[in-house]
Motif scaffolding. Sequence first.
Motif, PDB file in Angstrom:
ATOM      1  N   PRO A   1       0.967  -1.086   0.013  1.00  0.00           N
ATOM      2  CA  PRO A   1       0.040  -0.230  -0.062  1.00  0.00           C
ATOM      3  C   PRO A   1       0.956   1.130   0.116  1.00  0.00           C
ATOM      4  CG  PRO A   1      -0.032  -0.833   2.295  1.00  0.00           C
ATOM      5  CD  PRO A   1       1.096  -1.949   1.339  1.00  0.00           C
ATOM      6  N   GLN A   2       0.316   2.224  -0.417  1.00  0.00           N
ATOM      7  CA  GLN A   2       0.913   3.551  -0.571  1.00  0.00           C
ATOM      8  C   GLN A   2      -0.074   4.651  -0.349  1.00  0.00           C
ATOM      9  OE1 GLN A   2       2.746   5.139  -3.997  1.00  0.00           O
ATOM     10  NE2 GLN A   2       2.550   3.167  -4.834  1.00  0.00           N
ATOM     11  N   LYS A   3       0.083   6.132   0.158  1.00  0.00           N
ATOM     12  CA  LYS A   3      -0.652   7.108   0.052  1.00  0.00           C
ATOM     13  C   LYS A   3      -0.419   8.110  -0.839  1.00  0.00           C
ATOM     14  CE  LYS A   3      -2.183   7.005   5.020  1.00  0.00           C
ATOM     15  NZ  LYS A   3      -2.048   7.688   6.263  1.00  0.00           N
ATOM     16  N   LEU A   4      -1.536   8.313  -1.715  1.00  0.00           N
ATOM     17  CA  LEU A   4      -1.421   9.288  -2.690  1.00  0.00           C
ATOM     18  C   LEU A   4      -1.885  10.492  -2.274  1.00  0.00           C
ATOM     19  CD1 LEU A   4      -1.737   7.382  -6.141  1.00  0.00           C
ATOM     20  CD2 LEU A   4       0.392   8.012  -4.856  1.00  0.00           C
ATOM     21  N   ASN A   5      -1.689  11.727  -2.636  1.00  0.00           N
ATOM     22  CA  ASN A   5      -2.420  13.168  -2.054  1.00  0.00           C
ATOM     23  C   ASN A   5      -3.082  13.849  -3.231  1.00  0.00           C
ATOM     24  OD1 ASN A   5       0.586  12.976  -0.513  1.00  0.00           O
ATOM     25  ND2 ASN A   5      -1.167  13.293   0.742  1.00  0.00           N
ATOM     26  N   ARG A   6      -4.323  14.109  -3.037  1.00  0.00           N
ATOM     27  CA  ARG A   6      -5.003  14.881  -3.812  1.00  0.00           C
ATOM     28  C   ARG A   6      -5.420  16.317  -3.012  1.00  0.00           C
ATOM     29  NH1 ARG A   6      -6.693  18.193  -6.797  1.00  0.00           N
ATOM     30  NH2 ARG A   6      -8.170  18.046  -8.576  1.00  0.00           N
ATOM     31  N   GLY A   7      -4.819  17.349  -2.895  1.00  0.00           N
ATOM     32  CA  GLY A   7      -5.211  18.437  -2.272  1.00  0.00           C
ATOM     33  C   GLY A   7      -4.616  18.065  -0.687  1.00  0.00           C
ATOM     34  N   ILE A   8      -5.717  18.466   0.225  1.00  0.00           N
ATOM     35  CA  ILE A   8      -5.245  17.757   1.695  1.00  0.00           C
ATOM     36  C   ILE A   8      -5.800  16.406   1.777  1.00  0.00           C
ATOM     37  CG2 ILE A   8      -5.632  20.471   2.369  1.00  0.00           C
ATOM     38  CD1 ILE A   8      -8.489  19.768   3.256  1.00  0.00           C
ATOM     39  N   TYR A   9      -6.310  15.643   0.906  1.00  0.00           N
ATOM     40  CA  TYR A   9      -6.505  14.573   1.100  1.00  0.00           C
ATOM     41  C   TYR A   9      -5.807  13.261   0.756  1.00  0.00           C
ATOM     42  CZ  TYR A   9     -11.151  17.126   1.431  1.00  0.00           C
ATOM     43  OH  TYR A   9     -12.116  18.027   1.750  1.00  0.00           O
ATOM     44  N   ASP A  10      -5.761  12.369   1.621  1.00  0.00           N
ATOM     45  CA  ASP A  10      -5.008  11.169   1.372  1.00  0.00           C
ATOM     46  C   ASP A  10      -5.632  10.085   0.835  1.00  0.00           C
ATOM     47  OD1 ASP A  10      -2.403  12.078   2.386  1.00  0.00           O
ATOM     48  OD2 ASP A  10      -3.076  11.454   4.586  1.00  0.00           O
ATOM     49  N   VAL A  11      -5.206   9.264  -0.212  1.00  0.00           N
ATOM     50  CA  VAL A  11      -5.999   8.280  -0.852  1.00  0.00           C
ATOM     51  C   VAL A  11      -5.067   7.077  -0.888  1.00  0.00           C
ATOM     52  CG1 VAL A  11      -7.081   7.472  -2.937  1.00  0.00           C
ATOM     53  CG2 VAL A  11      -7.193   9.904  -2.464  1.00  0.00           C
ATOM     54  N   VAL A  12      -5.505   5.996  -0.412  1.00  0.00           N
ATOM     55  CA  VAL A  12      -5.036   4.679  -0.076  1.00  0.00           C
ATOM     56  C   VAL A  12      -4.910   3.697  -1.347  1.00  0.00           C
ATOM     57  CG1 VAL A  12      -4.526   2.715   1.361  1.00  0.00           C
ATOM     58  CG2 VAL A  12      -5.387   4.658   2.258  1.00  0.00           C
ATOM     59  N   VAL A  13      -3.768   3.533  -1.973  1.00  0.00           N
ATOM     60  CA  VAL A  13      -3.901   2.766  -3.284  1.00  0.00           C
ATOM     61  C   VAL A  13      -2.816   1.432  -3.087  1.00  0.00           C
ATOM     62  CG1 VAL A  13      -4.431   4.699  -4.959  1.00  0.00           C
ATOM     63  CG2 VAL A  13      -1.932   4.018  -4.304  1.00  0.00           C
ATOM     64  N   TYR A  14      -2.696   0.715  -3.766  1.00  0.00           N
ATOM     65  CA  TYR A  14      -1.745  -0.416  -3.541  1.00  0.00           C
ATOM     66  C   TYR A  14      -1.334  -1.041  -4.849  1.00  0.00           C
ATOM     67  CZ  TYR A  14      -5.998  -3.302  -4.679  1.00  0.00           C
ATOM     68  OH  TYR A  14      -7.191  -3.867  -5.410  1.00  0.00           O
ATOM     69  N   ASP A  15      -0.182  -1.619  -4.687  1.00  0.00           N
ATOM     70  CA  ASP A  15       0.451  -2.621  -5.815  1.00  0.00           C
ATOM     71  C   ASP A  15       0.235  -3.906  -5.135  1.00  0.00           C
ATOM     72  OD1 ASP A  15       1.527  -0.921  -8.196  1.00  0.00           O
ATOM     73  OD2 ASP A  15       2.668  -0.009  -6.380  1.00  0.00           O
ATOM     74  N   SER A  16       0.049  -4.996  -5.850  1.00  0.00           N
ATOM     75  CA  SER A  16      -0.003  -6.386  -5.651  1.00  0.00           C
ATOM     76  C   SER A  16       0.686  -7.428  -6.636  1.00  0.00           C
ATOM     77  CB  SER A  16      -1.511  -6.735  -5.210  1.00  0.00           C
ATOM     78  OG  SER A  16      -2.231  -6.740  -6.448  1.00  0.00           O
ATOM     79  N   ASP A  17       1.194  -8.402  -5.813  1.00  0.00           N
ATOM     80  CA  ASP A  17       1.838  -9.546  -6.552  1.00  0.00           C
ATOM     81  C   ASP A  17       1.130 -10.661  -6.225  1.00  0.00           C
ATOM     82  OD1 ASP A  17       3.926  -7.965  -7.962  1.00  0.00           O
ATOM     83  OD2 ASP A  17       5.008  -7.876  -5.969  1.00  0.00           O
ATOM     84  N   LEU A  18       0.508 -11.270  -7.058  1.00  0.00           N
ATOM     85  CA  LEU A  18      -0.489 -12.393  -7.111  1.00  0.00           C
ATOM     86  C   LEU A  18      -0.024 -13.707  -7.905  1.00  0.00           C
ATOM     87  CD1 LEU A  18      -3.959 -10.683  -7.054  1.00  0.00           C
ATOM     88  CD2 LEU A  18      -2.752 -11.133  -5.268  1.00  0.00           C
TER      89      LEU A  18
END
Length: 455
Positions: free
Chosen positions: A109-126
Motif C-alpha cells: 500500500p501507499q498513500k497518494l495526495n489530492r489536495g489535503i486528502y490522502d488516498v490509499v492505493v496499492y500494488d499487489s503481486d498475486l
Amino acid sequence: MENQNNLFEKMSNWLKNSVMLKLLTITILMLLLLIPSAMINDVIRERQSLQQEAIAEVSSKWANSQEINGPILTIPLLYEHEKEGKMVETVVYHYLLPQNLTINGKLKPQKLNRGIYDVVVYDSDLNVNGTFNMNISFDENHLKEIQYEKAFLTIGFSDLRGIGNNINFKWGDESLKVESGSKIADLISSGITIYPKNIASKNDLNIDFNFSVALQGSQDLTFVPVGGTTQVNLQSEWPSPSFMGNFLPKNRDINETGFNADWNVLELNRNYPQSWSGRSMKDKMDASAFGVNLLNEVDDYKKAQRSAKYSVMTIALTFLVFFLVEVINKKRIHPFQYILVGLALCLFYILLVSISEHSNFNLAYAISTFGIVGMISFYALYIIKARKLVIILILTLIGIYGFVYVTLQLADYSLLIGSIGLAVILGLTMYFTRKIDWYNLQTAKQNKMVEAEGN
C-alpha cells in the motif's frame, strides 16, 4: 394612572425575574441553536463528499477497487431441436469452475495526495494456481455437438488498467496467449480471455493451471471463490485492514507491522455449483466475494460527525450551569449572552474539522477544546464575576468534552458510556438542586426587591 404604572412595573419585574419564563427562553434558544448545529453537520458531510471525490479522482487515474473472478472454462454446446417443422440450432454455453483454486498475494500500500486528502492505493503481486477436473457431464437431450475447439477461459479483473505485466498463463505444460476482453459479459463484465488447446483429448484428466499478475488497485481487493476449494493468503504492511465480504479469514495476524490473513472457502459454503449451462450466476457469484479493505487509519470526518451528535447535550449542560448560577447566586444573565455562549459551543465543531484536516485528530480536538473552553471562561468571568463559579464552569466544560472524546475512542461501548454518563449528569443535577424551593423562588426574589426599595 398611578395604579396603571404600578401594574406595568409589576409586569416588568415578573418578566425579568420569572424562573419559568427564563427556562422557556433558554429552551427556545437551544432550539434555535439547532439550526447552526445542523449547518455544521452539512459542512462535515460536504467535506466528506469532497474527500470521496478526491478518492474517486485518484482511483480513476491509478486503478479502481479490484475484484478477481475466475478462471472459468466455457464450452459452447450446439443443440438441435424442431420448431414449426424446421430444425433449429442453438448454442448454449456450459461453464466449468476449477476443482481447487489457490491465491497467494502480497499487497504494497501507499498513500497518494489530492489536495489535503490522502488516498490509499496499492500494488499487489498475486500468484494464482489450481486444477480443472475435465470429467464433464452435459445435458445430452437434443445435443448435436460439443464444440471443444471453441472453448475458452475467462479471468475477471474489475479494472484492467491495473494489470502491470504480460500474463503468462500455464495450462498443463503449455503457455497460452492472453487476450483482453471478456466473451461472457453476462457473467464477467471485464477481464481477459485465454484459448486452451486440445480440450477434447483431455477428458477425464485433471489439468493444472498457473499464472502470476502484478495488479494495481485502490482501497479494496476482493476475490470470488470459484474453486471447489478456494484458498487465499494475503500479506501486507498495512496495519489497519478491514476484512469484508461474505467470508472472514480463518486465520489472521494483525499488528503494527502489517497483517497476514488466510481464507478457506468450500463449494458447500456458496450458493452456486461447480458447473452449469445457460443461465447466469453473476448475482450469486458477486454475493460470495470476499477480501480486504485498506482502511485509512484515521477517518476524521466520521469522528467529527459523531462528536457533533453530542452538540445538543453540550449546549444544554452549559446552559444548565449558567441557569443554576442565576438561580442559586442571583446572577442575571441576558438571553443574548446565552446566544453568544451557544454559538461558541457550535464553533467547536468547525474548528475540529478544519484543524483535523491538517493535523492529527487528537491534537485538533485538544486545540479546539482549549480554545472554546478558554473563550467561554473569560467571557463568563466578566458575566458572573465569581472565580469559583467560573472554575466550576471550566470543569464542567472539560468534563463534557472529555466525556465526548472517550466516547469517540470507544466506539463499541459508546451507547453504554453515553447512557451511564447521562445518568451521572442527571444525578449530579438533582443533587445540586435538591435544596432549591422552586415554588417559593419567585416570591423570595420579589421580597428581596421590596426590601431593597424600602431601604
